[in-house]
Design a protein around this motif. Structure first.
Motif, PDB file in Angstrom:
ATOM      1  N   ALA A 193       0.822  -1.214   0.000  1.00 35.97           N
ATOM      2  CA  ALA A 193       0.000   0.000   0.000  1.00 35.97           C
ATOM      3  C   ALA A 193       0.855   1.263   0.000  1.00 35.97           C
ATOM      4  CB  ALA A 193      -0.915   0.006   1.221  1.00 35.97           C
ATOM      5  N   LEU A 194       2.181   1.101   0.136  1.00 31.78           N
ATOM      6  CA  LEU A 194       3.103   2.249   0.204  1.00 31.78           C
ATOM      7  C   LEU A 194       2.614   3.260   1.239  1.00 31.78           C
ATOM      8  CD1 LEU A 194       4.074   2.743  -3.569  1.00 31.78           C
ATOM      9  CD2 LEU A 194       5.306   1.471  -1.793  1.00 31.78           C
ATOM     10  N   THR A 195       2.469   2.786   2.472  1.00 34.40           N
ATOM     11  CA  THR A 195       2.187   3.694   3.582  1.00 34.40           C
ATOM     12  C   THR A 195       3.458   4.501   3.833  1.00 34.40           C
ATOM     13  OG1 THR A 195       3.033   2.208   5.294  1.00 34.40           O
ATOM     14  CG2 THR A 195       0.720   1.903   4.619  1.00 34.40           C
ATOM     15  N   ALA A 249       5.668   3.816   5.654  1.00 29.81           N
ATOM     16  CA  ALA A 249       6.776   2.889   5.928  1.00 29.81           C
ATOM     17  C   ALA A 249       7.276   2.181   4.669  1.00 29.81           C
ATOM     18  CB  ALA A 249       6.336   1.845   6.947  1.00 29.81           C
ATOM     19  N   GLY A 250       6.550   2.260   3.580  1.00 31.33           N
ATOM     20  CA  GLY A 250       6.932   1.530   2.374  1.00 31.33           C
ATOM     21  C   GLY A 250       7.419   2.468   1.293  1.00 31.33           C
ATOM     22  N   ARG A 251       8.436   2.029   0.571  1.00 32.89           N
ATOM     23  CA  ARG A 251       8.944   2.870  -0.521  1.00 32.89           C
ATOM     24  C   ARG A 251       9.181   2.013  -1.745  1.00 32.89           C
ATOM     25  NH1 ARG A 251      13.796   6.694   1.341  1.00 32.89           N
ATOM     26  NH2 ARG A 251      13.379   6.659   3.568  1.00 32.89           N
ATOM     27  N   ASP A 310      -3.978  -2.490  -1.191  1.00 28.89           N
ATOM     28  CA  ASP A 310      -4.189  -2.693   0.244  1.00 28.89           C
ATOM     29  C   ASP A 310      -4.532  -4.164   0.508  1.00 28.89           C
ATOM     30  OD1 ASP A 310      -5.260  -2.656   2.869  1.00 28.89           O
ATOM     31  OD2 ASP A 310      -5.864  -0.574   2.619  1.00 28.89           O
ATOM     32  N   VAL A 311      -3.924  -4.763   1.512  1.00 26.36           N
ATOM     33  CA  VAL A 311      -4.240  -6.168   1.824  1.00 26.36           C
ATOM     34  C   VAL A 311      -5.661  -6.338   2.356  1.00 26.36           C
ATOM     35  CG1 VAL A 311      -1.887  -7.045   2.175  1.00 26.36           C
ATOM     36  CG2 VAL A 311      -3.097  -5.981   4.088  1.00 26.36           C
ATOM     37  N   CYS A 312      -6.305  -5.254   2.735  1.00 29.82           N
ATOM     38  CA  CYS A 312      -7.708  -5.361   3.187  1.00 29.82           C
ATOM     39  C   CYS A 312      -8.685  -5.450   2.014  1.00 29.82           C
ATOM     40  CB  CYS A 312      -8.080  -4.155   4.054  1.00 29.82           C
ATOM     41  SG  CYS A 312      -7.085  -4.008   5.538  1.00 29.82           S
ATOM     42  N   PHE A 356       4.082 -10.155   4.804  1.00 27.19           N
ATOM     43  CA  PHE A 356       4.804  -9.253   5.713  1.00 27.19           C
ATOM     44  C   PHE A 356       3.982  -8.007   6.048  1.00 27.19           C
ATOM     45  CE2 PHE A 356       8.404 -11.251   3.429  1.00 27.19           C
ATOM     46  CZ  PHE A 356       9.293 -11.530   4.452  1.00 27.19           C
ATOM     47  N   ALA A 357       3.047  -7.618   5.178  1.00 29.28           N
ATOM     48  CA  ALA A 357       2.404  -6.305   5.306  1.00 29.28           C
ATOM     49  C   ALA A 357       1.757  -6.122   6.672  1.00 29.28           C
ATOM     50  CB  ALA A 357       1.338  -6.134   4.212  1.00 29.28           C
ATOM     51  N   ALA A 358       2.094  -5.020   7.316  1.00 30.26           N
ATOM     52  CA  ALA A 358       1.510  -4.715   8.631  1.00 30.26           C
ATOM     53  C   ALA A 358       1.901  -3.304   9.028  1.00 30.26           C
ATOM     54  CB  ALA A 358       2.032  -5.696   9.687  1.00 30.26           C
ATOM     55  N   CYS A 371       9.534 -13.738  15.026  1.00 33.99           N
ATOM     56  CA  CYS A 371      10.950 -13.405  15.120  1.00 33.99           C
ATOM     57  C   CYS A 371      11.183 -12.348  16.189  1.00 33.99           C
ATOM     58  CB  CYS A 371      11.457 -12.897  13.778  1.00 33.99           C
ATOM     59  SG  CYS A 371      10.731 -11.325  13.314  1.00 33.99           S
ATOM     60  N   SER A 372      12.452 -12.205  16.552  1.00 31.30           N
ATOM     61  CA  SER A 372      12.848 -11.160  17.498  1.00 31.30           C
ATOM     62  C   SER A 372      13.101  -9.850  16.741  1.00 31.30           C
ATOM     63  CB  SER A 372      14.084 -11.620  18.272  1.00 31.30           C
ATOM     64  OG  SER A 372      15.113 -11.971  17.381  1.00 31.30           O
ATOM     65  N   ASN A 373      13.612  -8.838  17.442  1.00 30.67           N
ATOM     66  CA  ASN A 373      13.800  -7.516  16.832  1.00 30.67           C
ATOM     67  C   ASN A 373      14.801  -7.566  15.677  1.00 30.67           C
ATOM     68  OD1 ASN A 373      12.377  -6.716  19.176  1.00 30.67           O
ATOM     69  ND2 ASN A 373      13.319  -4.693  19.034  1.00 30.67           N
TER      70      ASN A 373
HETATM   71  P1  NAD Z   1       7.614  -1.947   7.843  1.00 29.56           P
HETATM   72  O1  NAD Z   1       6.732  -1.038   8.613  1.00 29.56           O
HETATM   73  O2  NAD Z   1       9.000  -1.490   7.528  1.00 29.56           O
HETATM   74  O3  NAD Z   1       6.932  -2.339   6.463  1.00 29.56           O
HETATM   75  C1  NAD Z   1       5.572  -2.682   6.379  1.00 29.56           C
HETATM   76  C2  NAD Z   1       5.186  -2.668   4.913  1.00 29.56           C
HETATM   77  O4  NAD Z   1       3.815  -3.064   4.823  1.00 29.56           O
HETATM   78  C3  NAD Z   1       5.301  -1.290   4.269  1.00 29.56           C
HETATM   79  O5  NAD Z   1       5.883  -1.406   2.990  1.00 29.56           O
HETATM   80  C4  NAD Z   1       3.863  -0.819   4.174  1.00 29.56           C
HETATM   81  O6  NAD Z   1       3.649   0.069   3.083  1.00 29.56           O
HETATM   82  C5  NAD Z   1       3.119  -2.126   4.001  1.00 29.56           C
HETATM   83  N1  NAD Z   1       1.725  -2.071   4.449  1.00 29.56           N
HETATM   84  C6  NAD Z   1       1.257  -1.615   5.658  1.00 29.56           C
HETATM   85  N2  NAD Z   1      -0.083  -1.711   5.685  1.00 29.56           N
HETATM   86  C7  NAD Z   1      -0.468  -2.233   4.505  1.00 29.56           C
HETATM   87  C8  NAD Z   1      -1.725  -2.589   3.933  1.00 29.56           C
HETATM   88  N3  NAD Z   1      -2.886  -2.387   4.607  1.00 29.56           N
HETATM   89  N4  NAD Z   1      -1.753  -3.124   2.702  1.00 29.56           N
HETATM   90  C9  NAD Z   1      -0.602  -3.335   2.014  1.00 29.56           C
HETATM   91  N5  NAD Z   1       0.615  -3.010   2.482  1.00 29.56           N
HETATM   92  C10 NAD Z   1       0.676  -2.477   3.715  1.00 29.56           C
HETATM   93  O7  NAD Z   1       7.644  -3.306   8.672  1.00 29.56           O
HETATM   94  P2  NAD Z   1       8.791  -4.381   8.822  1.00 29.56           P
HETATM   95  O8  NAD Z   1       9.669  -3.995   9.944  1.00 29.56           O
HETATM   96  O9  NAD Z   1       9.386  -4.663   7.489  1.00 29.56           O
HETATM   97  O10 NAD Z   1       7.931  -5.641   9.313  1.00 29.56           O
HETATM   98  C11 NAD Z   1       7.429  -6.599   8.383  1.00 29.56           C
HETATM   99  C12 NAD Z   1       6.684  -7.669   9.148  1.00 29.56           C
HETATM  100  O11 NAD Z   1       7.551  -8.276  10.104  1.00 29.56           O
HETATM  101  C13 NAD Z   1       5.485  -7.135   9.932  1.00 29.56           C
HETATM  102  O12 NAD Z   1       4.437  -8.063   9.827  1.00 29.56           O
HETATM  103  C14 NAD Z   1       5.991  -7.053  11.370  1.00 29.56           C
HETATM  104  O13 NAD Z   1       4.934  -7.213  12.296  1.00 29.56           O
HETATM  105  C15 NAD Z   1       6.961  -8.224  11.393  1.00 29.56           C
HETATM  106  N6  NAD Z   1       8.039  -8.077  12.388  1.00 29.56           N
HETATM  107  C16 NAD Z   1       8.925  -7.037  12.324  1.00 29.56           C
HETATM  108  C17 NAD Z   1       9.953  -6.949  13.265  1.00 29.56           C
HETATM  109  C18 NAD Z   1      10.980  -5.841  13.224  1.00 29.56           C
HETATM  110  O14 NAD Z   1      11.865  -5.818  14.088  1.00 29.56           O
HETATM  111  N7  NAD Z   1      10.938  -4.918  12.274  1.00 29.56           N
HETATM  112  C19 NAD Z   1      10.061  -7.896  14.275  1.00 29.56           C
HETATM  113  C20 NAD Z   1       9.127  -8.925  14.315  1.00 29.56           C
HETATM  114  C21 NAD Z   1       8.138  -9.018  13.361  1.00 29.56           C
END
Ligand code: NAD
Length: 342
Positions: A38-40, A42-44, A59-61, A79-81, A174-176
């Motif tokens: 969705a390129l919120t 957080a996404g590029r 959008d995944v919804c 991964f989207a969240a 996963c962890s951080n």
């Molecule tokens: P991020 O925030 O960097 O990236 C999330 C991506 O999802 C973005 O590109 C955003 O545009 C996209 N997105 C958000 N909502 C969306 C929607 N409704 N439809 C489509 N796209 C959407 O997150 P990240 O750090 O890359 O994390 C990825 C996954 O890993 C997530 O599910 C997160 O919960 C999980 N995770 C992350 C970490 C961490 O340390 N970063 C740790 C454990 C788990």
């Protein structure tokens, strides 16, 4: 093999996509990739190559879109969240929508489209906080933040789609993560980008909170192990095995950035701040032969180098979140991030 990656323009998803396109998990063999993002804030789009993949801005919804898109794919890696705990403390609305409703739509579309394999990417934060020892995959879910609760909800949906419908889905927790291309709102890049500018870094509370660090390259390799060898309905932990207090991380980053450790400032603690996370990841090691390869010290050093060499990627105010400089609280309004302020 054609893999659809949701959230493939974010931090972890984009690493996974770049690795797939480079044939890193397939001995150099090309993998066909579709990215749905969705390129919120957080996404590029620029985080992944312009060519050599199909990119869908969506959008995944959006279930009708997913039903259009999913057929013909051999796997979906989800991964989207919404991923930043601080933002979920300000408002959980978008977290419930994207993480719970969005995951349900992904599972439903995979089921109806006959996608043979799904991996749902989740987090250790679903367990809450642990003072001693480590969580196994059987631990009860006790999430403390709205972010963690929304991820726990999505994990339960994944289990239900397996148990009810027999969907071939596995969950990773996963962890951080840390590494290149991580948004500057998250702890490690936030500290690096501030220390490199000679700005103070805000450390929540006493700084005694412990996190287990995992390099994004190790995490993505683990996700691919689970995709290809994981069992349906199973959960797999992916830990880094490298526990540090936030204060230790801040001090090490100050040294690597050549900055004055006096720039580390203790600020009011995050509400509901979990003290410690720790995963027992013996299952994925035993069953799938996975182990992390990147030592924290090496990964941290190369991550600092990446941010030093890519100032154009993070220096623009928009890349740092809504309000990067005033201390102690970087997050203002959840609406500010999408530019929807009245
Ligand atoms: P991020 O925030 O960097 O990236 C999330 C991506 O999802 C973005 O590109 C955003 O545009 C996209 N997105 C958000 N909502 C969306 C929607 N409704 N439809 C489509 N796209 C959407 O997150 P990240 O750090 O890359 O994390 C990825 C996954 O890993 C997530 O599910 C997160 O919960 C999980 N995770 C992350 C970490 C961490 O340390 N970063 C740790 C454990 C788990």
């Amino acid at each position: 093999m054609r893999i659809l990656v949701t959230g493939g323009a974010g931090f972890i998803g984009s690493h996974y996509v770049r690795s797939l396109l480079a044939g890193e998990y397939t001995g150099g063999a090309p993998v066909a990739v579709t990215v749905l993002d969705a390129l919120t804030y957080a996404g590029r789009r620029g985080n992944i190559p312009a060519d050599g993949l199909d990119f869908v801005h969506g959008d995944v919804c959006d279930l009708p879109l997913l039903l259009d898109l999913f057929p013909g794919h051999d796997a979906v890696v989800h991964f989207a969240a919404e991923s930043h705990v601080d933002r979920s403390v300000v408002s959980g609305v978008e977290f419930a929508r994207s993480n719970v409703q969005g995951s349900q739509a992904v599972l439903e579309a995979a089921l109806r489209s006959g996608v043979p394999r799904v991996v749902h990417v989740s987090t250790d934060e679903v367990y809450g906080s642990i003072e001693r020892g480590s969580w196994t995959e059987e631990y009860p879910l006790l999430p403390n933040s709205p972010y963690a609760a929304s991820k726990a909800g999505s994990d339960l949906l994944a289990r239900a789609y397996w148990r009810t419908h027999g969907l071939n889905v596995s969950v990773t927790r996963c962890s951080n993560n840390y590494g290149p291309y991580q948004h500057a709102e998250k702890l490690i890049p936030r500290f690096i980008t501030r220390l490199l500018r000679g700005a103070t870094v805000p450390l929540y509370g006493s700084g005694r909170n412990v996190r287990e660090w995992l390099h994004v390259a190790d995490h993505c390799r683990a996700v691919h192990h689970v995709l290809t060898g994981g069992r349906a309905g199973e959960i797999y932990h992916v830990g880094g095995g490298e526990e540090r207090t936030n204060l230790e991380v801040a001090q090490r980053l100050a040294a690597l950035c050549g900055a004055d450790p006096g720039l580390i400032r203790h600020v009011t603690d995050r509400k509901g701040h979990d003290l410690r996370y720790s995963l027992d990841d013996s299952k994925i090691r035993r069953e799938l032969g996975y182990a992390p390869r990147i030592a924290f010290e090496d990964g941290l050093r190369s991550t600092v180098d990446w941010y030093r060499e890519h100032t154009e990627w993070w220096a623009a105010p928009a890349a740092q979140g809504p309000d990067p400089d005033p201390l102690p609280h970087p997050v203002t309004s959840p609406r500010a991030r999408t530019g929807q302020l009245p």
